[in-house]
Design an enzyme around this catalytic site. Structure first.
Site, PDB file in Angstrom:
ATOM      1  N   ASP A 180       8.967   1.144   0.159  1.00 38.73           N
ATOM      2  CA  ASP A 180       7.964   0.095  -0.041  1.00 38.73           C
ATOM      3  C   ASP A 180       8.263  -1.046   0.925  1.00 38.73           C
ATOM      4  O   ASP A 180       9.364  -1.618   0.876  1.00 38.73           O
ATOM      5  CB  ASP A 180       8.043  -0.390  -1.504  1.00 38.73           C
ATOM      6  CG  ASP A 180       6.854  -1.256  -1.863  1.00 38.73           C
ATOM      7  OD1 ASP A 180       6.436  -2.085  -1.020  1.00 38.73           O
ATOM      8  OD2 ASP A 180       6.331  -1.084  -2.980  1.00 38.73           O
ATOM      9  N   ILE A 197      12.263  -3.646   5.732  1.00 39.13           N
ATOM     10  CA  ILE A 197      12.264  -2.458   6.607  1.00 39.13           C
ATOM     11  C   ILE A 197      13.731  -2.038   6.734  1.00 39.13           C
ATOM     12  O   ILE A 197      14.560  -2.868   7.146  1.00 39.13           O
ATOM     13  CB  ILE A 197      11.680  -2.773   8.006  1.00 39.13           C
ATOM     14  CG1 ILE A 197      10.293  -3.427   7.888  1.00 39.13           C
ATOM     15  CG2 ILE A 197      11.632  -1.511   8.868  1.00 39.13           C
ATOM     16  CD1 ILE A 197       9.227  -2.589   7.230  1.00 39.13           C
ATOM     17  N   THR A 257      -1.051   5.676  -2.308  1.00 36.34           N
ATOM     18  CA  THR A 257      -2.280   6.449  -2.084  1.00 36.34           C
ATOM     19  C   THR A 257      -2.076   7.533  -1.026  1.00 36.34           C
ATOM     20  O   THR A 257      -2.956   8.365  -0.834  1.00 36.34           O
ATOM     21  CB  THR A 257      -3.429   5.524  -1.628  1.00 36.34           C
ATOM     22  OG1 THR A 257      -2.962   4.732  -0.528  1.00 36.34           O
ATOM     23  CG2 THR A 257      -3.884   4.621  -2.749  1.00 36.34           C
ATOM     24  N   GLY A 258      -0.964   7.510  -0.348  1.00 32.48           N
ATOM     25  CA  GLY A 258      -0.696   8.510   0.689  1.00 32.48           C
ATOM     26  C   GLY A 258      -0.050   9.753   0.099  1.00 32.48           C
ATOM     27  O   GLY A 258       0.386   9.761  -1.052  1.00 32.48           O
ATOM     28  N   LYS A 306      -5.644  -9.902   3.569  1.00 29.60           N
ATOM     29  CA  LYS A 306      -5.757  -9.523   4.983  1.00 29.60           C
ATOM     30  C   LYS A 306      -5.991 -10.756   5.867  1.00 29.60           C
ATOM     31  O   LYS A 306      -5.562 -10.792   7.023  1.00 29.60           O
ATOM     32  CB  LYS A 306      -6.887  -8.516   5.163  1.00 29.60           C
ATOM     33  CG  LYS A 306      -6.596  -7.131   4.565  1.00 29.60           C
ATOM     34  CD  LYS A 306      -5.657  -6.306   5.426  1.00 29.60           C
ATOM     35  CE  LYS A 306      -5.539  -4.875   4.911  1.00 29.60           C
ATOM     36  NZ  LYS A 306      -4.638  -4.056   5.742  1.00 29.60           N
ATOM     37  N   ASN A 360       5.160   4.334   0.518  1.00 29.76           N
ATOM     38  CA  ASN A 360       5.590   4.397  -0.892  1.00 29.76           C
ATOM     39  C   ASN A 360       4.749   5.403  -1.690  1.00 29.76           C
ATOM     40  O   ASN A 360       4.895   5.499  -2.907  1.00 29.76           O
ATOM     41  CB  ASN A 360       5.539   3.012  -1.545  1.00 29.76           C
ATOM     42  CG  ASN A 360       4.122   2.474  -1.671  1.00 29.76           C
ATOM     43  OD1 ASN A 360       3.171   3.103  -1.194  1.00 29.76           O
ATOM     44  ND2 ASN A 360       3.974   1.324  -2.303  1.00 29.76           N
ATOM     45  N   PHE A 363      -4.465   8.109   4.918  1.00 23.98           N
ATOM     46  CA  PHE A 363      -5.593   8.713   5.640  1.00 23.98           C
ATOM     47  C   PHE A 363      -5.515   8.368   7.131  1.00 23.98           C
ATOM     48  O   PHE A 363      -5.320   9.245   7.979  1.00 23.98           O
ATOM     49  CB  PHE A 363      -6.877   8.223   4.972  1.00 23.98           C
ATOM     50  CG  PHE A 363      -8.130   8.384   5.767  1.00 23.98           C
ATOM     51  CD1 PHE A 363      -8.461   9.604   6.354  1.00 23.98           C
ATOM     52  CD2 PHE A 363      -9.013   7.314   5.914  1.00 23.98           C
ATOM     53  CE1 PHE A 363      -9.633   9.744   7.086  1.00 23.98           C
ATOM     54  CE2 PHE A 363     -10.181   7.448   6.638  1.00 23.98           C
ATOM     55  CZ  PHE A 363     -10.492   8.655   7.233  1.00 23.98           C
ATOM     56  N   TYR A 403      -7.194  -8.254  -1.603  1.00 24.37           N
ATOM     57  CA  TYR A 403      -7.327  -7.482  -0.358  1.00 24.37           C
ATOM     58  C   TYR A 403      -7.905  -8.352   0.757  1.00 24.37           C
ATOM     59  O   TYR A 403      -7.278  -8.507   1.804  1.00 24.37           O
ATOM     60  CB  TYR A 403      -8.222  -6.276  -0.613  1.00 24.37           C
ATOM     61  CG  TYR A 403      -8.331  -5.314   0.547  1.00 24.37           C
ATOM     62  CD1 TYR A 403      -7.285  -4.438   0.846  1.00 24.37           C
ATOM     63  CD2 TYR A 403      -9.478  -5.271   1.340  1.00 24.37           C
ATOM     64  CE1 TYR A 403      -7.383  -3.544   1.905  1.00 24.37           C
ATOM     65  CE2 TYR A 403      -9.585  -4.384   2.398  1.00 24.37           C
ATOM     66  CZ  TYR A 403      -8.542  -3.517   2.678  1.00 24.37           C
ATOM     67  OH  TYR A 403      -8.637  -2.632   3.731  1.00 24.37           O
TER      68      TYR A 403
HETATM   69  P1  NAD Z   1      -4.862   4.776   2.572  1.00 25.22           P
HETATM   70  O1  NAD Z   1      -4.848   4.202   1.206  1.00 25.22           O
HETATM   71  O2  NAD Z   1      -5.125   6.215   2.765  1.00 25.22           O
HETATM   72  O3  NAD Z   1      -3.502   4.457   3.340  1.00 25.22           O
HETATM   73  C1  NAD Z   1      -2.646   3.394   3.018  1.00 25.22           C
HETATM   74  C2  NAD Z   1      -1.228   3.918   3.040  1.00 25.22           C
HETATM   75  O4  NAD Z   1      -0.314   2.828   2.786  1.00 25.22           O
HETATM   76  C3  NAD Z   1      -0.965   4.950   1.948  1.00 25.22           C
HETATM   77  O5  NAD Z   1      -0.265   6.048   2.480  1.00 25.22           O
HETATM   78  C4  NAD Z   1      -0.140   4.192   0.918  1.00 25.22           C
HETATM   79  O6  NAD Z   1       0.666   5.034   0.134  1.00 25.22           O
HETATM   80  C5  NAD Z   1       0.629   3.245   1.830  1.00 25.22           C
HETATM   81  N1  NAD Z   1       1.137   2.043   1.158  1.00 25.22           N
HETATM   82  C6  NAD Z   1       0.466   1.199   0.345  1.00 25.22           C
HETATM   83  N2  NAD Z   1       1.255   0.185  -0.033  1.00 25.22           N
HETATM   84  C7  NAD Z   1       2.468   0.389   0.559  1.00 25.22           C
HETATM   85  C8  NAD Z   1       3.698  -0.302   0.534  1.00 25.22           C
HETATM   86  N3  NAD Z   1       3.854  -1.432  -0.188  1.00 25.22           N
HETATM   87  N4  NAD Z   1       4.735   0.183   1.260  1.00 25.22           N
HETATM   88  C9  NAD Z   1       4.596   1.339   1.960  1.00 25.22           C
HETATM   89  N5  NAD Z   1       3.453   2.041   2.015  1.00 25.22           N
HETATM   90  C10 NAD Z   1       2.395   1.570   1.318  1.00 25.22           C
HETATM   91  O7  NAD Z   1      -5.922   3.895   3.393  1.00 25.22           O
HETATM   92  P2  NAD Z   1      -6.438   4.010   4.886  1.00 25.22           P
HETATM   93  O8  NAD Z   1      -7.907   4.142   4.830  1.00 25.22           O
HETATM   94  O9  NAD Z   1      -5.633   4.992   5.638  1.00 25.22           O
HETATM   95  O10 NAD Z   1      -6.108   2.545   5.422  1.00 25.22           O
HETATM   96  C11 NAD Z   1      -4.981   2.293   6.240  1.00 25.22           C
HETATM   97  C12 NAD Z   1      -4.992   0.827   6.665  1.00 25.22           C
HETATM   98  O11 NAD Z   1      -6.201   0.535   7.365  1.00 25.22           O
HETATM   99  C13 NAD Z   1      -4.915  -0.152   5.493  1.00 25.22           C
HETATM  100  O12 NAD Z   1      -4.092  -1.247   5.864  1.00 25.22           O
HETATM  101  C14 NAD Z   1      -6.350  -0.606   5.328  1.00 25.22           C
HETATM  102  O13 NAD Z   1      -6.421  -1.916   4.795  1.00 25.22           O
HETATM  103  C15 NAD Z   1      -6.859  -0.564   6.761  1.00 25.22           C
HETATM  104  N6  NAD Z   1      -8.310  -0.374   6.792  1.00 25.22           N
HETATM  105  C16 NAD Z   1      -8.871   0.843   6.536  1.00 25.22           C
HETATM  106  C17 NAD Z   1     -10.252   0.964   6.539  1.00 25.22           C
HETATM  107  C18 NAD Z   1     -10.933   2.281   6.303  1.00 25.22           C
HETATM  108  O14 NAD Z   1     -12.168   2.293   6.257  1.00 25.22           O
HETATM  109  N7  NAD Z   1     -10.247   3.396   6.183  1.00 25.22           N
HETATM  110  C19 NAD Z   1     -11.059  -0.156   6.774  1.00 25.22           C
HETATM  111  C20 NAD Z   1     -10.448  -1.383   6.997  1.00 25.22           C
HETATM  112  C21 NAD Z   1      -9.064  -1.489   7.027  1.00 25.22           C
END
Ligand code: NAD
Ligand code: UDP
Length: 340
Positions: A73, A78, A52-53, A167, A49, A28, A163
């Protein structure tokens, strides 16, 4: 106030070269960030990976040059085959409690081993590193609103710990790399952010309520609905994030969020009003360790970045409802499954 559009911004790219890496770039927030950096002229590499994306989040960039999307992943490292990066944005980690609790060991590992891999790559490349931390580091806060110097009230062995403690550990590891090894680091503590490109089955409250309202199924309010969050629209968040990355001095973690606070029962009522839905509201049990109140103190971001959010909850929800309305029409069966 820093303000920018998601595309077509022709100001100079803030990166110090052309290659930028976004881990979690198909998610997102990551995909919105990719749009902005690409529009500023960067070659954007996304590692994801697809936990959730989804690649479709980057559909606007697929046909264009300067986008490289790799299924990978970050717990596995990397890839050495990638070129050196000027900037790295570490966003990889599921953000919805439903998804990060589904495999808590992986969540703990992406925030530890995954973050170690990312910071080692930043050190090797001499890249500036941004890390997406979270308001969850404050746990169920005892002071309100939450400034950055508040140290939090977190359960180290609860269902959210993978989580929120993950973090917290990531902040420790990264800060020590910055302190002792000279890595240039910016950390944002992001408060609840919503908007287009959230998945219908994301599980967070804004997408749940909108999908339920549009499908005519009950809105699931957990607990008494009096708990609060402060919701930030995605465009505002991305403005703050890029401003933080471009900021000249390292000042420790910075809260990014919208200080307008609202209870879950108020949110449900607003979404029913905006959608014109006649869905009932049902009460379900409050999940363990669910924070009771949350609101960012953003005075540090205002002082350092001249940033504050510009989008009201009302206006942000209108855009988000329009987005879900469109994708639910295209995939009605997926929508009903997500609304259940
Ligand atoms: P999201 O779940 O849409 O995005 C996370 C992305 O990371 C996804 O595309 C997922 O497939 C990818 N991912 C997960 N584990 C992975 C791995 N091991 N290797 C490679 N890719 C991996 O969530 P988001 O809302 O876009 O959040 C993005 C970041 O911002 C996260 O780190 C989250 O903790 C942080 N964050 C978001 C919010 C929010 O409200 N949206 C709030 C606080 C922190
Ligand atoms: N919540 C709710 N109904 C839902 C999903 C969530 O009432 O269908 C509540 C949840 O208990 C929490 C708040 O909404 O109090 C925000 O939850 P979310 O998962 O969006 O974010 P987080 O808890 O991580 O801040």
């Amino acid at each position: 106030m820093v303000r920018e559009s998601l595309a077509g911004d022709d100001r100079p790219c803030p990166v110090h070269g052309r290659n930028v890496l976004i881990t979690g770039g198909a998610g997102f927030l990551g995909s919105h960030l990719a749009d902005v950096l690409h529009a500023r002229g960067a070659h954007v590499f996304c590692l994801d990976n697809f936990l959730t994306g989804q690649a479709s989040n980057l559909a606007g960039l697929h046909a264009q040059e300067r986008l490289t999307l790799l299924r990978h992943d970050i717990i596995d490292g990397i890839p050495d085959t990638l070129p050196p990066f000027a900037e790295i944005y570490n966003l990889a980690c599921a953000a919805s409690p439903v998804h990060y609790q589904a495999d808590p060991v992986s969540t703990a590992l992406v925030n530890s081993v995954g973050v170690l891999n990312v910071v080692r790559r930043a050190e090797r490349d001499g890249a500036r590193l941004f890390h997406a931390s979270t308001s969850e580091v404050y746990g169920d806060p005892e002071i309100h609103p939450q400034p950055e110097h508040y140290r939090g009230n977190v359960n180290p062995a609860g269902p959210r710990s993978c989580y929120d403690e993950g973090k917290r550990f990531a902040e420790t590891l990264l800060t020590d790399f910055a302190r002792t090894r000279g890595v240039t680091l910016r950390i944002a503590r992001i408060f609840n952010t919503y908007g287009p490109r959230m998945r219908p089955d994301d599980g967070r409250v804004v997408s749940n309520f909108i999908v339920q309202a549009l499908c005519g199924t009950p809105l699931t309010v957990y607990g008494d609905g009096k708990q609060t969050r402060s919701f930030c629209y995605v465009d505002d968040l991305i403005c703050g994030l890029t401003a933080l990355m471009a900021s000249p001095t390292e000042e420790g973690p910075v809260n990014l969020g919208n200080p307008a606070e609202c209870s879950m029962e108020e949110l449900a009522a607003l979404i029913l009003e905006l959608t014109g839905s006649r869905s009932p509201v049902v009460r379900l049990p409050l999940p363990a360790d669910d924070p009771q109140r949350r609101r960012p103190d953003i005075s540090k971001a205002e002082r350092l970045l001249g940033w504050r959010p510009a989008t009201s909850l009302h206006d942000g929800l209108i855009s988000t409802v329009a987005y879900f309305d469109r994708i639910l029409r295209d995939n009605p069966l997926d929508a009903l499954r997500a609304a259940e």
